[in-house]
Write a protein that holds these residues in place. Structure first.
Motif, PDB file in Angstrom:
ATOM      1  N   LYS A  31      34.620  43.889  41.803  1.00  0.00           N
ATOM      2  CA  LYS A  31      33.654  44.974  41.765  1.00  0.00           C
ATOM      3  C   LYS A  31      33.354  45.478  43.170  1.00  0.00           C
ATOM      4  O   LYS A  31      33.483  44.742  44.147  1.00  0.00           O
ATOM      5  N   LYS A  32      32.933  46.701  43.271  1.00  0.00           N
ATOM      6  CA  LYS A  32      32.564  47.296  44.551  1.00  0.00           C
ATOM      7  C   LYS A  32      31.428  46.497  45.184  1.00  0.00           C
ATOM      8  O   LYS A  32      30.431  46.204  44.545  1.00  0.00           O
ATOM      9  N   GLY A  33      31.601  46.121  46.453  1.00  0.00           N
ATOM     10  CA  GLY A  33      30.589  45.334  47.162  1.00  0.00           C
ATOM     11  C   GLY A  33      30.734  43.845  46.983  1.00  0.00           C
ATOM     12  O   GLY A  33      29.984  43.074  47.576  1.00  0.00           O
ATOM     13  N   GLN A  34      31.715  43.404  46.160  1.00  0.00           N
ATOM     14  CA  GLN A  34      31.919  41.963  45.931  1.00  0.00           C
ATOM     15  C   GLN A  34      32.582  41.325  47.144  1.00  0.00           C
ATOM     16  O   GLN A  34      33.511  41.868  47.733  1.00  0.00           O
ATOM     17  N   LEU A  35      32.092  40.133  47.540  1.00  0.00           N
ATOM     18  CA  LEU A  35      32.692  39.386  48.644  1.00  0.00           C
ATOM     19  C   LEU A  35      34.043  38.835  48.188  1.00  0.00           C
ATOM     20  O   LEU A  35      34.119  38.083  47.211  1.00  0.00           O
ATOM     21  N   ILE A  36      35.112  39.200  48.870  1.00  0.00           N
ATOM     22  CA  ILE A  36      36.450  38.803  48.425  1.00  0.00           C
ATOM     23  C   ILE A  36      37.169  37.883  49.408  1.00  0.00           C
ATOM     24  O   ILE A  36      38.062  37.133  49.018  1.00  0.00           O
ATOM     25  N   GLU A  47      32.884  38.618  56.932  1.00  0.00           N
ATOM     26  CA  GLU A  47      33.035  38.683  55.491  1.00  0.00           C
ATOM     27  C   GLU A  47      33.676  40.016  55.098  1.00  0.00           C
ATOM     28  O   GLU A  47      33.349  41.057  55.660  1.00  0.00           O
ATOM     29  N   ILE A  48      34.599  39.966  54.133  1.00  0.00           N
ATOM     30  CA  ILE A  48      35.287  41.164  53.663  1.00  0.00           C
ATOM     31  C   ILE A  48      34.830  41.467  52.233  1.00  0.00           C
ATOM     32  O   ILE A  48      34.837  40.582  51.379  1.00  0.00           O
ATOM     33  N   SER A  50      34.891  44.167  48.729  1.00  0.00           N
ATOM     34  CA  SER A  50      35.679  45.169  48.010  1.00  0.00           C
ATOM     35  C   SER A  50      34.997  46.531  48.142  1.00  0.00           C
ATOM     36  O   SER A  50      33.784  46.640  48.017  1.00  0.00           O
ATOM     37  N   GLU A  51      35.798  47.545  48.388  1.00  0.00           N
ATOM     38  CA  GLU A  51      35.253  48.892  48.574  1.00  0.00           C
ATOM     39  C   GLU A  51      35.138  49.666  47.260  1.00  0.00           C
ATOM     40  O   GLU A  51      34.450  50.683  47.186  1.00  0.00           O
ATOM     41  N   GLU A  52      35.843  49.205  46.211  1.00  0.00           N
ATOM     42  CA  GLU A  52      35.795  49.871  44.906  1.00  0.00           C
ATOM     43  C   GLU A  52      36.005  48.849  43.798  1.00  0.00           C
ATOM     44  O   GLU A  52      36.431  47.718  44.051  1.00  0.00           O
ATOM     45  N   ASN A  53      35.728  49.251  42.553  1.00  0.00           N
ATOM     46  CA  ASN A  53      36.077  48.436  41.396  1.00  0.00           C
ATOM     47  C   ASN A  53      37.576  48.543  41.159  1.00  0.00           C
ATOM     48  O   ASN A  53      38.154  49.625  41.296  1.00  0.00           O
ATOM     49  N   GLY A  54      38.219  47.430  40.805  1.00  0.00           N
ATOM     50  CA  GLY A  54      39.638  47.511  40.519  1.00  0.00           C
ATOM     51  C   GLY A  54      40.323  46.163  40.503  1.00  0.00           C
ATOM     52  O   GLY A  54      39.673  45.104  40.596  1.00  0.00           O
TER      53      GLY A  54
END
Length: 383
Positions: A31-36, A47-48, A50-54
């Motif tokens: 999800k967008k904003g999720q720490l990956i 920390e990186i 996610s910029e979008e859902n996908g």
């Protein structure tokens, strides 16, 4: 649409980083904003998100070194609903019972049934497999590459030992007066200001007094072998966190009160614990305080935080039998240590500095007060 997630820059002089961990798996729906992921440099961990859902496609494995700006993963935002259904876990009633009894998360079990359905057999095999792993792990060895942050720390510490003339002097401090003040005011302090009244603020302010009296302790040797003295006091505080020991800086401590120091320590502590501490938080520092006592250390010889020239080590407080005014008493005693670079700090300065710390902490009301106050210490003024 395919979104590229690139390795960010931790600082101006850093061109290479290392992927220290992936918090998702290849093909997962994110999800967008999720720490990956987390990326290590020789100065900090980033920390990186996610910029979008996908659906994520991971391009580099854990512990891989990459250049700043490299694309580390791709996020496919097309057909999200269709693909996100794949990750939903469905379990049969019998398997649900096993999962519940064994306290197993669905996401940890691979379903072999139709459309990925988790069967009773899948659950039993998962339990048996874990038992076998636990039995075999007793005699196994695990090799884990050092992170870039840990490697750089090791290099710096070895360099300090090889290129400095480090000596350590010791003393002991009767913590009775500090105990008395904290016992009397800590609840009021916490209720009014929302932070604890700890030992660190007493020692930090005591260090400022000692550094003013012994300015060479607040100095360093630069790359051209010049001694640099500082007329300000930026105190580095060693804090242990999930990524190891971090040393953020409290700046211009000579201007701060007990409350301001405790608030700053609390702020930095939270950043270290949740992994958001930045390079800017750790830049600079003219003197360091470390407290091994919180881990039970009775005595140690702390190593200098380069390029500084000295470090104060605090230790565990233990009730000891002492003689005071020809009377035997039991008092809370802390051993303290000062490691220093003998190239610019002599024994007289180091011993005098530590004696000043002892004098100040044992008489906080007398020494940790404004010059124009005769009877009321700062600690009472801020309540």
């Amino acid at each position: 649409m395919i979104i590229e997630i690139k390795a960010p820059s931790p600082g101006e002089s850093i061109t290479e980083v290392e992927i220290s961990s992936w918090l998702v798996k290849n093909g997962d729906y994110v999800k967008k904003g999720q720490l990956i992921a987390e990326i290590d440099s020789d100065k900090a961990t980033l920390e990186i998100f996610s910029e979008e859902n996908g659906i994520i496609s991971i391009l580099y494995k854990k512990n891989t070194k990459i250049s700043v700006g490299d694309t580390i993963c791709l996020i496919n935002t097309e057909n999200i609903k269709k693909k996100s259904n794949i990750i939903k876990k469905i379990a049969s009633p019998a398997s649900e019972k096993i999962l519940r009894e064994k306290n197993i998360l669905k996401k940890n079990v691979e379903g072999t049934g139709k459309k990925g359905r988790i069967t009773k057999k899948d659950c039993i095999e998962h339990v048996v497999c874990n038992l076998q792993i636990n039995e075999n792990v007793i005699r196994k060895e695990t090799k884990t590459p050092l992170s870039s942050l840990r490697k750089k720390l090791s290099e710096r510490l070895v360099n300090v030992k090889n290129n400095s003339a480090i000596l350590t002097t010791f003393n002991e401090i009767n913590m009775q007066e500090v105990f008395y003040i904290r016992e009397k005011y800590k609840n009021i302090f916490k209720k009014k200001h929302g932070v604890n009244l700890g030992f660190m603020s007493f020692f930090t302010l005591s260090c400022i007094r000692a550094l003013k009296l012994y300015p060479d302790v607040n100095s360093m040797i630069d790359k051209e072998n010049n001694k640099v003295n500082f007329n300000y006091f930026d105190i580095s505080i060693a804090i242990s966190g999930p990524k190891g020991l971090m040393v953020p800086v409290i700046r211009n401590v000579q201007k701060l009160s007990f409350l301001e120091i405790e608030k700053e320590i609390d702020r930095l502590l939270k950043k270290v614990k949740n992994g958001t501490i930045s390079i800017d938080d750790m830049k600079g520092g003219t003197f360091t305080i470390t407290n091994g006592g919180i881990f039970g250390s009775m005595l140690s010889t702390p190593i200098i935080n380069p390029p500084q020239s000295a470090i104060l080590g605090m230790h565990k407080i233990i009730d000891r039998v002492v003689v005071i005014n020809n009377s035997i008493k039991i008092c809370p005693i802390m051993y303290v240590a000062l490691s220093y670079d003998h190239r610019i700090i002599d024994g007289r300065e180091s011993v005098g500095f530590l004696s000043c710390i002892k004098e100040t902490v044992e008489n906080p009301i007398k020494f940790l007060m404004n010059e124009n106050e005769k009877n009321i210490p700062n600690i009472l003024k801020i309540l």
